[in-house]
Design a protein around this motif. Structure first.
Motif, short mmCIF file in Angstrom:
data_model
loop_
_atom_site.label_atom_id
_atom_site.label_comp_id
_atom_site.label_asym_id
_atom_site.label_seq_id
_atom_site.Cartn_x
_atom_site.Cartn_y
_atom_site.Cartn_z
N LEU A 63 0.14 0.32 1.59
CA LEU A 63 -1.25 0.15 2.01
C LEU A 63 -1.70 -1.30 2.07
O LEU A 63 -1.64 -2.04 1.09
CB LEU A 63 -2.13 0.92 1.01
CG LEU A 63 -3.61 0.99 1.33
CD1 LEU A 63 -3.84 1.81 2.58
CD2 LEU A 63 -4.35 1.58 0.16
N ALA A 64 -2.18 -1.72 3.22
CA ALA A 64 -2.53 -3.12 3.44
C ALA A 64 -3.62 -3.60 2.48
O ALA A 64 -3.64 -4.75 2.09
CB ALA A 64 -2.96 -3.32 4.88
N GLN A 65 -4.52 -2.69 2.09
CA GLN A 65 -5.69 -3.12 1.32
C GLN A 65 -5.62 -2.66 -0.13
O GLN A 65 -6.61 -2.25 -0.71
CB GLN A 65 -6.95 -2.59 2.01
CG GLN A 65 -7.22 -3.30 3.31
CD GLN A 65 -7.41 -4.79 3.09
OE1 GLN A 65 -8.47 -5.23 2.67
NE2 GLN A 65 -6.39 -5.59 3.33
N ASP A 66 -4.43 -2.73 -0.73
CA ASP A 66 -4.29 -2.21 -2.08
C ASP A 66 -4.88 -3.12 -3.15
O ASP A 66 -4.90 -2.74 -4.32
CB ASP A 66 -2.82 -1.87 -2.40
CG ASP A 66 -1.89 -3.04 -2.12
OD1 ASP A 66 -2.37 -4.11 -1.68
OD2 ASP A 66 -0.68 -2.88 -2.34
N LEU A 67 -5.37 -4.29 -2.77
CA LEU A 67 -6.05 -5.14 -3.77
C LEU A 67 -7.54 -5.25 -3.46
O LEU A 67 -8.23 -6.12 -4.01
CB LEU A 67 -5.41 -6.54 -3.81
CG LEU A 67 -3.93 -6.59 -4.23
CD1 LEU A 67 -3.42 -8.02 -4.21
CD2 LEU A 67 -3.73 -5.98 -5.61
N LEU A 68 -8.03 -4.36 -2.61
CA LEU A 68 -9.45 -4.40 -2.25
C LEU A 68 -10.31 -4.26 -3.50
O LEU A 68 -10.05 -3.42 -4.36
CB LEU A 68 -9.76 -3.26 -1.28
CG LEU A 68 -11.12 -3.35 -0.58
CD1 LEU A 68 -11.17 -4.56 0.35
CD2 LEU A 68 -11.39 -2.08 0.22
N ASP A 69 -11.33 -5.14 -3.58
CA ASP A 69 -12.27 -5.11 -4.71
C ASP A 69 -11.65 -5.54 -6.03
O ASP A 69 -12.27 -5.39 -7.07
CB ASP A 69 -12.90 -3.72 -4.89
CG ASP A 69 -14.16 -3.61 -4.06
OD1 ASP A 69 -14.72 -4.67 -3.72
OD2 ASP A 69 -14.57 -2.48 -3.77
N ARG A 70 -10.45 -6.03 -6.00
CA ARG A 70 -9.84 -6.56 -7.23
C ARG A 70 -10.11 -8.06 -7.30
O ARG A 70 -10.12 -8.74 -6.28
CB ARG A 70 -8.32 -6.33 -7.22
CG ARG A 70 -7.92 -4.88 -7.18
CD ARG A 70 -8.21 -4.19 -8.48
NE ARG A 70 -7.56 -2.89 -8.57
CZ ARG A 70 -7.60 -2.13 -9.65
NH1 ARG A 70 -8.24 -2.51 -10.73
NH2 ARG A 70 -6.99 -0.97 -9.66
N ASP A 71 -10.31 -8.54 -8.51
CA ASP A 71 -10.46 -9.99 -8.73
C ASP A 71 -9.15 -10.50 -9.29
O ASP A 71 -8.69 -10.01 -10.33
CB ASP A 71 -11.58 -10.27 -9.73
CG ASP A 71 -12.93 -10.03 -9.10
OD1 ASP A 71 -13.37 -10.88 -8.32
OD2 ASP A 71 -13.52 -8.96 -9.35
N VAL A 72 -8.56 -11.46 -8.61
CA VAL A 72 -7.31 -12.01 -9.11
C VAL A 72 -7.41 -13.53 -9.24
O VAL A 72 -8.14 -14.18 -8.50
CB VAL A 72 -6.09 -11.61 -8.23
CG1 VAL A 72 -6.01 -10.11 -8.05
CG2 VAL A 72 -6.12 -12.30 -6.89
N VAL A 73 -6.67 -14.03 -10.21
CA VAL A 73 -6.64 -15.48 -10.45
C VAL A 73 -5.20 -15.93 -10.29
O VAL A 73 -4.28 -15.30 -10.82
CB VAL A 73 -7.13 -15.80 -11.88
CG1 VAL A 73 -7.02 -17.29 -12.16
CG2 VAL A 73 -8.57 -15.32 -12.07
N VAL A 74 -5.01 -16.99 -9.53
CA VAL A 74 -3.67 -17.56 -9.35
C VAL A 74 -3.76 -19.03 -9.74
O VAL A 74 -4.71 -19.72 -9.35
CB VAL A 74 -3.21 -17.44 -7.88
CG1 VAL A 74 -1.84 -18.10 -7.70
CG2 VAL A 74 -3.17 -15.98 -7.43
N SER A 75 -2.80 -19.49 -10.52
CA SER A 75 -2.74 -20.94 -10.76
C SER A 75 -1.57 -21.50 -9.98
O SER A 75 -0.56 -20.82 -9.78
CB SER A 75 -2.61 -21.24 -12.26
OG SER A 75 -1.33 -20.89 -12.72
N ALA A 76 -1.73 -22.73 -9.52
CA ALA A 76 -0.70 -23.33 -8.66
C ALA A 76 -0.60 -24.83 -8.91
O ALA A 76 -1.54 -25.45 -9.40
CB ALA A 76 -1.05 -23.09 -7.19
N GLY A 77 0.56 -25.38 -8.56
CA GLY A 77 0.73 -26.84 -8.66
C GLY A 77 1.22 -27.29 -10.01
O GLY A 77 1.59 -26.49 -10.87
N GLY A 78 1.24 -28.59 -10.19
CA GLY A 78 1.72 -29.17 -11.44
C GLY A 78 0.65 -30.05 -12.05
O GLY A 78 -0.03 -30.79 -11.32
N THR A 79 0.49 -29.96 -13.36
CA THR A 79 -0.57 -30.77 -13.99
C THR A 79 -0.10 -32.20 -14.23
O THR A 79 1.10 -32.49 -14.23
CB THR A 79 -1.04 -30.14 -15.32
OG1 THR A 79 0.07 -30.08 -16.20
CG2 THR A 79 -1.62 -28.76 -15.09
#
Ligand code: CTP
Length: 431
Positions: free
Chosen positions: A199-215
């Motif tokens: 299902l294309a919309q399986d994260l609909l209405d979900r809040d997700v946090v992604v961290s990226a990069g290097g500190t």
């Protein structure tokens, strides 16, 4: 699960080019749609442009016709024998409206069909993407909020506008995202809808946090300790989640990439800043994916002035202290019950164990639900568009993801996350 690479636009009928309808409405950002059109045509899509009458006030039909290589349909009364008001929508593999004005969103939400574009929206059975652009007040107005909610509830994808300079002197939320990023978003949606993936919309209405990069950990105002993370994998994760309907917060440490369409990007520099932003977002997050490479150590003291070379050639001592382990902290606290927490492990293997053995031990140590293990012997992953990995799960299973794009790996990770979210969302207490 399909093996089609979700970041490669799959042709819906073998040998045929994917058919895209580009709706353009009457906003100043209409000129940016020309760039979006160019990206679609250059990557082999068959694009029919449907500008509204107001859009033609901003950019004329010759531009759309020249760039699409096709006549431009502007009203329902042209070529009536070909029934364009029905045919264009029916034949489309994807409809994208960019920019979408508040007026167009209102018409679409209420099923009005006063012109060719709104007719097309009513007849389309393919994925429909709206990329709104308007002033902040219009975007935040309860009428627009309700219209966006209605459209999303029907399965349409409404990309969050970007923040920044608007027409005139004001700034705020309401800018059309970068056309290159709208293109990426549409490619994700198109590929997913035509690949037979879940299902294309399986994260609909979900809040997700992604961290990226290097500190970066500063020694003085100009020098820092850093690492080689490019942020590509984290950005691919953010894009993939947005295309699957999630509200995405991307905490980006020193990444030089354009903001993905519809994604809220929070720039940070140090591990302490990254931690503060991730912890702030954690209570509302259904999933947190720690793709960033936070520095494990930071200088014990930061010099306020630039450190100078000593005349006698002596080298200043470099004393370090350990940074907090963010992944471990969020996994232990689980401020949101049922949230899914994902870590990454870049391993080379050593005398204490193989890459996978070290990964399994790290999964247990960190306490997360999934750990994506990369073999980085030779530094192959950094800055590369491709990645291969093994996703280890807390229940002892492992999913091998063979070498492919970082977008593909991102979707495989969200497949695993989405499966776990469904379980936690529907889990009823037993009496
Ligand atoms: N991580 C974190 N906070 C840190 C360091 C790492 O949240 N201070 C997260 C990373 O984002 C990644 C995971 O932990 O998701 C594993 O990172 P890695 O550097 O492999 O783990 P370390 O704990 O630093 O382990 P090692 O001793 O192998 O370096």
């Amino acid at each position: 699960m399909s093996d089609t690479r979700p970041d490669e636009a799959a042709s819906p009928i073998p040998g045929e080019r994917p058919r895209v309808v580009l709706g353009v409405t009457g906003g100043i950002a209409a000129y940016k749609a020309a760039e979006l059109l160019r990206r679609f045509t250059e990557s082999g899509h068959d694009v029919t442009v449907v500008p509204t009458a107001a859009a033609l006030q901003f950019v004329g039909a010759p531009t759309w016709s020249a760039l699409s290589g096709k006549p431009v349909a502007t009203d329902v009364w042209t070529d009536v024998h070909q029934v364009p008001h029905v045919r264009i929508g029916q034949e489309a593999d994807l409809v994208v409206v960019a920019p979408a004005t508040a007026d167009l969103l209102a018409q679409a939400a209420h099923g009005l069909a006063g012109d060719l574009l709104t007719n097309t929206l009513l007849t389309a059975r393919c994925p429909v993407v709206f990329a709104p652009a308007m002033h902040t007040e219009m975007w935040e107005h309860p009428a627009t909020r309700a219209n966006v909610a209605t459209l999303r509830a029907r399965g349409n994808l409404v990309v969050e506008p970007a923040e920044g300079r608007l027409t005139g002197k004001d700034t705020g939320k309401g800018r059309l995202p970068d056309p290159a990023e709208i293109y990426e978003f549409c490619s994700e949606v198109l590929a997913r809808s035509t690949s037979g993936a879940s299902l294309a919309q399986d994260l609909l209405d979900r809040d997700v946090v992604v961290s990226a990069g290097g500190t970066r950990e500063y020694l003085d105002p100009v020098r820092f300790l850093g690492n080689r993370s490019s942020g590509l994998q984290g950005y691919a994760l953010a894009r993939a989640a947005a295309a699957r309907g999630a509200r995405v917060t991307l905490v980006a440490a020193n990444v030089a990439l354009p903001d993905p369409a519809g994604v809220k990007v929070i720039p940070v520099e140090t591990t302490a800043e990254l931690r503060a932003q991730v912890l702030a977002a954690a209570p509302g997050a259904d999933a947190i994916v720690m793709a960033a490479a936070p520095a494990d150590f930071t200088p014990s003291e930061v010099s306020e002035a630039k450190i100078k070379k000593a005349a006698d050639g002596s080298v200043p001592p470099l004393r370090l202290r350990q940074n907090p382990d963010i992944l471990r902290e969020i996994s232990a606290e689980r401020v949101r019950p049922g949230s899914v927490i994902v870590g990454f492990a870049a391993e080379t293997g050593d005398h204490t164990g193989t890459v996978l053995e070290l990964g399994r031990a790290k999964l247990e140590r960190k306490g997360c639900d999934l750990l994506v293990v990369n073999d980085v012997s030779g530094g192959a992953v950094f800055g590369s568009p491709d990645n291969e990995a093994v996703i280890l799960t807390a229940d002892g299973a492992s999913v091998e993801v063979p070498s492919g794009s970082k977008g593909r790996l991102a979707h495989r990770i969200w497949d695993e996350v989405a499966a776990r979210m469904t379980v936690s969302a529907s889990a009823e207490p037993t009496i």
